[in-house]
Design a protein around this motif. Sequence first.
Motif, PDB file in Angstrom:
ATOM      1  N   LYS A 183       0.817  -1.211   0.000  1.00  0.00           N
ATOM      2  CA  LYS A 183       0.000   0.000   0.000  1.00  0.00           C
ATOM      3  C   LYS A 183       0.857   1.271   0.000  1.00  0.00           C
ATOM      4  O   LYS A 183       0.322   2.375  -0.055  1.00  0.00           O
ATOM      5  N   GLY A 184       2.188   1.084   0.075  1.00  0.00           N
ATOM      6  CA  GLY A 184       3.082   2.240   0.083  1.00  0.00           C
ATOM      7  C   GLY A 184       3.331   2.808   1.463  1.00  0.00           C
ATOM      8  O   GLY A 184       4.016   3.839   1.596  1.00  0.00           O
ATOM      9  N   ASP A 185       2.768   2.176   2.496  1.00  0.00           N
ATOM     10  CA  ASP A 185       2.960   2.658   3.857  1.00  0.00           C
ATOM     11  C   ASP A 185       4.257   2.085   4.443  1.00  0.00           C
ATOM     12  O   ASP A 185       4.698   0.977   4.099  1.00  0.00           O
ATOM     13  N   VAL A 186       4.852   2.845   5.355  1.00  0.00           N
ATOM     14  CA  VAL A 186       6.069   2.369   6.030  1.00  0.00           C
ATOM     15  C   VAL A 186       5.685   1.281   7.023  1.00  0.00           C
ATOM     16  O   VAL A 186       4.988   1.529   8.019  1.00  0.00           O
ATOM     17  N   ALA A 187       6.105   0.068   6.742  1.00  0.00           N
ATOM     18  CA  ALA A 187       5.788  -1.053   7.610  1.00  0.00           C
ATOM     19  C   ALA A 187       6.877  -1.288   8.657  1.00  0.00           C
ATOM     20  O   ALA A 187       6.617  -1.858   9.724  1.00  0.00           O
ATOM     21  N   TRP A 188       8.081  -0.881   8.341  1.00  0.00           N
ATOM     22  CA  TRP A 188       9.186  -1.034   9.311  1.00  0.00           C
ATOM     23  C   TRP A 188      10.315  -0.107   8.895  1.00  0.00           C
ATOM     24  O   TRP A 188      10.599   0.078   7.711  1.00  0.00           O
ATOM     25  N   SER A 189      11.009   0.484   9.906  1.00  0.00           N
ATOM     26  CA  SER A 189      12.129   1.355   9.602  1.00  0.00           C
ATOM     27  C   SER A 189      13.078   1.373  10.790  1.00  0.00           C
ATOM     28  O   SER A 189      12.638   1.430  11.948  1.00  0.00           O
ATOM     29  N   GLY A 190      14.388   1.304  10.508  1.00  0.00           N
ATOM     30  CA  GLY A 190      15.368   1.366  11.582  1.00  0.00           C
ATOM     31  C   GLY A 190      16.610   0.556  11.270  1.00  0.00           C
ATOM     32  O   GLY A 190      16.717  -0.089  10.214  1.00  0.00           O
ATOM     33  N   GLY A 231      22.418 -11.335   8.326  1.00  0.00           N
ATOM     34  CA  GLY A 231      21.331 -10.818   9.142  1.00  0.00           C
ATOM     35  C   GLY A 231      20.001 -10.974   8.448  1.00  0.00           C
ATOM     36  O   GLY A 231      19.925 -11.417   7.283  1.00  0.00           O
ATOM     37  N   VAL A 232      18.951 -10.632   9.159  1.00  0.00           N
ATOM     38  CA  VAL A 232      17.599 -10.744   8.612  1.00  0.00           C
ATOM     39  C   VAL A 232      16.805  -9.491   8.964  1.00  0.00           C
ATOM     40  O   VAL A 232      17.113  -8.783   9.938  1.00  0.00           O
ATOM     41  N   VAL A 233      15.800  -9.212   8.150  1.00  0.00           N
ATOM     42  CA  VAL A 233      14.840  -8.139   8.410  1.00  0.00           C
ATOM     43  C   VAL A 233      13.467  -8.774   8.450  1.00  0.00           C
ATOM     44  O   VAL A 233      13.055  -9.435   7.476  1.00  0.00           O
ATOM     45  N   LYS A 234      12.751  -8.599   9.569  1.00  0.00           N
ATOM     46  CA  LYS A 234      11.414  -9.171   9.722  1.00  0.00           C
ATOM     47  C   LYS A 234      10.391  -8.045   9.778  1.00  0.00           C
ATOM     48  O   LYS A 234      10.536  -7.098  10.567  1.00  0.00           O
ATOM     49  N   VAL A 235       9.369  -8.170   8.940  1.00  0.00           N
ATOM     50  CA  VAL A 235       8.311  -7.148   8.873  1.00  0.00           C
ATOM     51  C   VAL A 235       6.981  -7.859   9.095  1.00  0.00           C
ATOM     52  O   VAL A 235       6.369  -8.389   8.159  1.00  0.00           O
ATOM     53  N   PRO A 236       6.510  -7.903  10.355  1.00  0.00           N
ATOM     54  CA  PRO A 236       5.282  -8.665  10.632  1.00  0.00           C
ATOM     55  C   PRO A 236       3.988  -7.924  10.312  1.00  0.00           C
ATOM     56  O   PRO A 236       2.927  -8.552  10.225  1.00  0.00           O
ATOM     57  N   ASP A 237       4.034  -6.613  10.140  1.00  0.00           N
ATOM     58  CA  ASP A 237       2.803  -5.839   9.993  1.00  0.00           C
ATOM     59  C   ASP A 237       2.719  -5.176   8.621  1.00  0.00           C
ATOM     60  O   ASP A 237       2.557  -3.956   8.499  1.00  0.00           O
ATOM     61  N   GLY A 271       9.904 -10.949   4.877  1.00  0.00           N
ATOM     62  CA  GLY A 271      11.178 -11.294   5.500  1.00  0.00           C
ATOM     63  C   GLY A 271      12.313 -11.154   4.494  1.00  0.00           C
ATOM     64  O   GLY A 271      12.136 -11.440   3.300  1.00  0.00           O
ATOM     65  N   PHE A 272      13.441 -10.721   4.965  1.00  0.00           N
ATOM     66  CA  PHE A 272      14.609 -10.548   4.099  1.00  0.00           C
ATOM     67  C   PHE A 272      15.824 -11.196   4.783  1.00  0.00           C
ATOM     68  O   PHE A 272      16.045 -11.013   5.990  1.00  0.00           O
ATOM     69  N   THR A 273      16.598 -11.927   4.041  1.00  0.00           N
ATOM     70  CA  THR A 273      17.862 -12.471   4.527  1.00  0.00           C
ATOM     71  C   THR A 273      18.964 -12.009   3.584  1.00  0.00           C
ATOM     72  O   THR A 273      18.718 -11.767   2.399  1.00  0.00           O
ATOM     73  N   GLY A 274      20.172 -11.908   4.119  1.00  0.00           N
ATOM     74  CA  GLY A 274      21.231 -11.504   3.216  1.00  0.00           C
ATOM     75  C   GLY A 274      22.545 -11.259   3.897  1.00  0.00           C
ATOM     76  O   GLY A 274      22.761 -11.626   5.064  1.00  0.00           O
TER      77      GLY A 274
END
Length: 545
Positions: free
Chosen positions: A318-325, A340-346, A358-361
Amino acid sequence: MSTAPRDDAERPLGTRLGPLGWLRWTWRTLTSMRTALILLLLLSLAAIPGSLVPQDSGQPSEAAAFRADHPTLTPVYEKLGLFDVYASPWFAAVYLLLFLSLGGCILPRCLQFARTLRARPPTPPRRLDRMPEHTRWTSPTSPDEALEAARRALRRRRFRLRMEKAGAGGSGGAVSGEKGYLREAGNLLFHLALFGLLVALAVGGLFGSTGQVLVVEGDSFTNARTQYDDFQPAKLDSSDELPAFSFRLEEFTGKYQLSGPQRGTPTFFQARVRASKTVGGPEREVTIRVNDPMEVGGSKVYLVGHGYAPVVTVRDGKGDVAWSGPVPFLPQDAFVRSTGVVKVPDARDHDGKPTQLGFTGLFLPTVNLSADGWSSVYPGAANPALVLTAYHGDLGMESDFGQSVYQLDTSRMTQFTKKDGSPFAKGLRPGDKMTLPDGAGSLTFDGLKEWASFQVATNPSNGTALWSSIAAGLGLTASLFIRRRRLWIRIRPASGSGSQIEVAGLERTASAQLAKEVAHLTAELRRALPPTDSATPQPQYQEHP
């Protein structure tokens, strides 16, 4: 050979020890100095695995990595207790035996030393000429005056004295002097200090606690159990309350060798923090370096590791910021190649339905792209890159089982793919954007922060260990450099008139200083008690055959 029967009562019997005798023999063997030295050597050898194998108490992440890299050795090491050496039964057994041995060895020696301090110096031997250092001459001075001069000479040198007058009707006598009692005192102090170190080790192990925490630049830490990534509570302290303090990581600075064969070797690490002894109280700026911890609230905060935390912003469909930091990535090699991983549950998809991303890399501080793949060639952030693979589905964060923030469970997730069906992945530089297929969202690599990991150790026996170490150094110095020696001066009436003077010395350890001391004493006495014949040759010092 006689074949006559032999009465058993005639057979010689060896000494048989009863239960009490065996207990005495065991105690005497355990409390001997030889046994204490053997146990001290065994304790030193037993501590070696603790420095070679990562310990669960102090290096939980390294211990977990060791288990993953050595699946064959891990069961053997776990049975031997090598991942927690200092809490293993065999280490505790050696430690307790050494504790008992030192205690049983030191107490009798202290009592014996106390009796020695109360005792008078020994009387002079009958044959002083058999001592290692000896001289003799005749003086016209009367025996009583010579005896008083001898007493004054030894008293000026701070010897403990014992005066003996000649028998009834005689004149003269002998003066015995002894010095260097601090040598044995230093020896006892060293062993008492070693005993104190063992006590401090026991108190620290039973009542001390350690914890590790990772803090990103700009974030704060409050000393509470829930704030730790890993925490080892005190074994005999069931209280949940910890010393109240907090600190904020303002900046981490790392410097590395820029060139030469040691390129990339760390040369300087420091973390600049603002700490408070109470939560919300006045702050002070402190710099923490390797082996230079911060002391706050009765605890010591050590700098034990560092890494990078890429700052990312994830937008959903939807273009909304779901996670930042910032997201901490864990180093994997000396050049800080990190995972590391990035988890965005919402998140929501483009239709507005809830979904999870989810992102891994990999994060590469100084990227190098070759035929072998992505790698980092320098630990400093000279040319950073972030390589990510994206998933969507269920992160499994609502499961009853906890999961690591540094791992991504992809068992219930689907990897994004390109139009040709190949896995979707992308390398990002700071400022780059990764757009997910099918309008599922995007990820932007906004910048970079560094993180530092700290070990917080609370040990109530630190003071005991410090003073015991100082006492051990003082005691060892005294036992090595103080000499225990005895000097005797015997005065006898000379034939006709005057006195015959004998000076002799004995030292427990062979040293050239004894000859000098006897020579100086003799020179002083010869000035006070001049020889009868001024042409008398200088005294000759003879060695005992």
